[in-house]
Design an enzyme around this catalytic site. Structure first.
Site, mmCIF file in Angstrom:
data_model
loop_
_atom_site.group_PDB
_atom_site.id
_atom_site.type_symbol
_atom_site.label_atom_id
_atom_site.label_comp_id
_atom_site.label_asym_id
_atom_site.label_seq_id
_atom_site.Cartn_x
_atom_site.Cartn_y
_atom_site.Cartn_z
ATOM 1 N N ASP A 147 65.863 66.956 50.939
ATOM 2 C CA ASP A 147 66.132 65.475 50.568
ATOM 3 C C ASP A 147 67.405 65.416 49.504
ATOM 4 O O ASP A 147 67.699 66.249 48.664
ATOM 5 C CB ASP A 147 64.912 64.682 49.840
ATOM 6 C CG ASP A 147 64.038 64.505 50.978
ATOM 7 O OD1 ASP A 147 64.387 64.690 52.112
ATOM 8 O OD2 ASP A 147 62.797 64.199 50.800
ATOM 9 N N LYS B 27 67.922 60.542 51.905
ATOM 10 C CA LYS B 27 67.732 58.842 52.051
ATOM 11 C C LYS B 27 68.260 58.437 50.841
ATOM 12 O O LYS B 27 67.755 59.043 49.672
ATOM 13 C CB LYS B 27 66.496 58.747 52.505
ATOM 14 C CG LYS B 27 66.002 59.335 53.762
ATOM 15 C CD LYS B 27 64.401 58.607 53.916
ATOM 16 C CE LYS B 27 64.010 59.201 55.282
ATOM 17 N NZ LYS B 27 63.271 60.606 55.035
ATOM 18 N N MET C 277 60.816 53.611 42.122
ATOM 19 C CA MET C 277 61.908 52.978 43.116
ATOM 20 C C MET C 277 61.831 51.206 42.797
ATOM 21 O O MET C 277 61.568 50.461 43.648
ATOM 22 C CB MET C 277 61.497 53.010 44.373
ATOM 23 C CG MET C 277 61.642 54.536 44.924
ATOM 24 S SD MET C 277 60.964 54.786 46.520
ATOM 25 C CE MET C 277 59.389 55.042 46.345
#
Length: 467
Positions: free
Chosen positions: A251, A273, A386
């Site tokens: 990632d 991502k 997040m």
């Protein structure tokens, strides 16, 4: 990588040492038990007989001439007269040799690493000539764990290398054979000096591996947490899997420093991502993992933090198992733990917080968000992943649910990494705090009484260096 440590065969190589002091003797000792042809020049006179290394070549009491340097591979120069040493080094280069002037790294073609000599197995530690004592100390630590019998194992492998290549032409299959062999009783027997038994066991393993009746190699998927970015926070199990991997699917949050710990010839596939930018859709990532494993590869799915904490590791595990492929999960240090530790923020504290909750500020599109009303209790630490992009809504929802606007908050960006930043404030100022930080890396929000105990960037002690 600032320096490249090349392995130079010494069979038939000519090595020249110039000097008679301890630095020259140290270079000379390196090659006494090697197959190299040694020439030793002592223009300032030979050392005392008691200082003379056993089996050293006869010292030649003069400076080397051009003819003496012809055909030399390596030339070591340890003289007090630096100007003279540089002149000899230039003559060595003219003769096609590589020259090393002791304690003059800037004028040397190579530097002498700290070496661990196990005959067939040689381990070197280099610091580019900047910190030889550090290299020596690191060598001592490695030497303590390196088996004395490693040379015997390497010697046995050398004897069988041709036979193994003929019997197992496929590169990956051959590599797996050697990995099994080096972890088998054959290697233990060789390390103990029981070479005949070791050879028989190795041949038995080779016959089994080359048999057409052997099952095709089955792949496996390791779903691994890479931690927050600091490579020293990798678990030992994760490190072993990285160094055994054929394919690494990683990632965006996996740091370069972590990837540097992986086997260099493993195939690396980036599927990173970012918010609003999924370079590879999740279902394609899962199919990629399955396809690589079905090809017989050992696949490492490397995910930042822990794969089971907002990392979609559960979805990937289900997909791999449904395909009938063996899957192994290796946990990692999740961002909340790393950010808290690196800033001194206790997630629980007997005086301030009796509970901690990990929550995502970015639910699945169309999915149900966090129940902030149930998370607004005092004496409760929230670690929000997040959440920076939703800081204004999160703060408003918590205050509306009864959380005091003066509740301490902390925002940590790039936790545990060299570029970590940490700032503190109040819940009612959280959106402005996030805006002031102008975040460019992954960040975690901490909300609760314990956030006041974090050490922010403007609270760290300054270290002044005197001119």
């Amino acid at each position: 990588m600032r320096v490249f440590l090349a392995s130079i065969p010494l069979e038939g190589a000519k090595v020249v040492v110039v000097g008679a002091g301890e630095p020259a003797l140290a270079k000379l000792r390196l090659f006494l038990n090697s197959p190299a042809a040694l020439a030793w020049f002592t223009p300032d006179g030979a050392p005392a007989v008691l200082e003379m290394p056993q089996s050293a070549p006869r010292p030649i009491a003069r400076l080397p001439e051009a003819a003496d340097l012809n055909g030399a591979r390596l030339v070591f120069i340890a003289l007090h007269d630096v100007t003279l040493a540089r002149r000899i080094a230039e003559a060595a280069r003219d003769a096609g040799a590589q020259a090393n002037i002791v304690d003059q790294p800037g004028f040397s073609d190579f530097h002498t690493p700290a070496l661990i000599d196990r005959d067939e197995v040689v381990v070197a530690v280099a610091t580019g000539g900047n910190a030889p004592i550090l290299a020596r100390d690191l060598r001592s630590r490695i030497e303590a764990v390196l088996p004395q019998g490693a040379a015997s194992v390497a010697r046995l492998a050398g004897e069988l290398r041709g036979a193994v290549k003929d019997a197992i032409p496929d590169f990956l299959a051959r590599r797996r054979f050697w990995e099994r062999a080096f972890r088998s009783p054959a290697a233990d027997l060789a390390a103990e000096g029981r070479m005949a038994e070791a050879r028989r066991e190795m041949v038995r393993l080779l016959n089994a591996a080359a048999s057409p009746r052997e099952e095709a190699a089955k792949g496996v998927v390791h779903i691994i947490g890479a931690g927050p970015g600091d490579p020293e926070l990798l678990t030992l199990k994760a490190l072993r899997a990285l160094q055994d991997a054929d394919v690494i699917i990683h990632d965006k949050l996996v740091s370069v420093e972590v990837l540097d710990r992986a086997r260099r010839d493993a195939k690396r596939i980036y599927v990173g991502k970012a918010r609003g930018d999924h370079s590879v859709p999740q279902d394609q990532i899962e199919q990629l993992m399955i396809a690589e494993a079905r090809a017989g590869h050992r696949v490492v799915r490397l995910k930042g933090g822990d794969p089971f904490v907002f990392g979609r590791g559960g979805e990937e595990l289900e997909a791999v198992r449904a395909a009938g492929i063996k899957a192994i999960v290796v946990p990692g240090i999740t961002a909340a733990l790393a950010c808290a530790a690196s800033t001194g923020l206790p997630l629980t504290h007997r005086d301030h917080a009796q509970a901690v909750t990990f929550v995502t500020g970015q639910p699945k599109p169309g999915g149900q968000g966090a129940d902030w009303a149930r998370l607004a209790a005092p004496n409760h630490t929230l670690a929000v992943y997040m959440g920076a992009g939703q800081a204004e809504q999160i703060a408003a929802d918590l205050i509306a649910a009864g959380r005091d606007g003066a509740t301490p908050v902390a925002v940590v960006e790039n936790g545990s990494r060299p570029d970590q930043r940490a700032f503190k404030g109040r819940l009612d100022d959280l959106p402005a705090l996030v805006a002031r930080m102008e975040l460019t890396g992954p960040a975690l929000l901490f909300i609760g009484e314990t956030a006041a105990l974090a050490v922010a960037d403007d609270e760290r002690p300054r270290i002044e260096v005197a001119a």
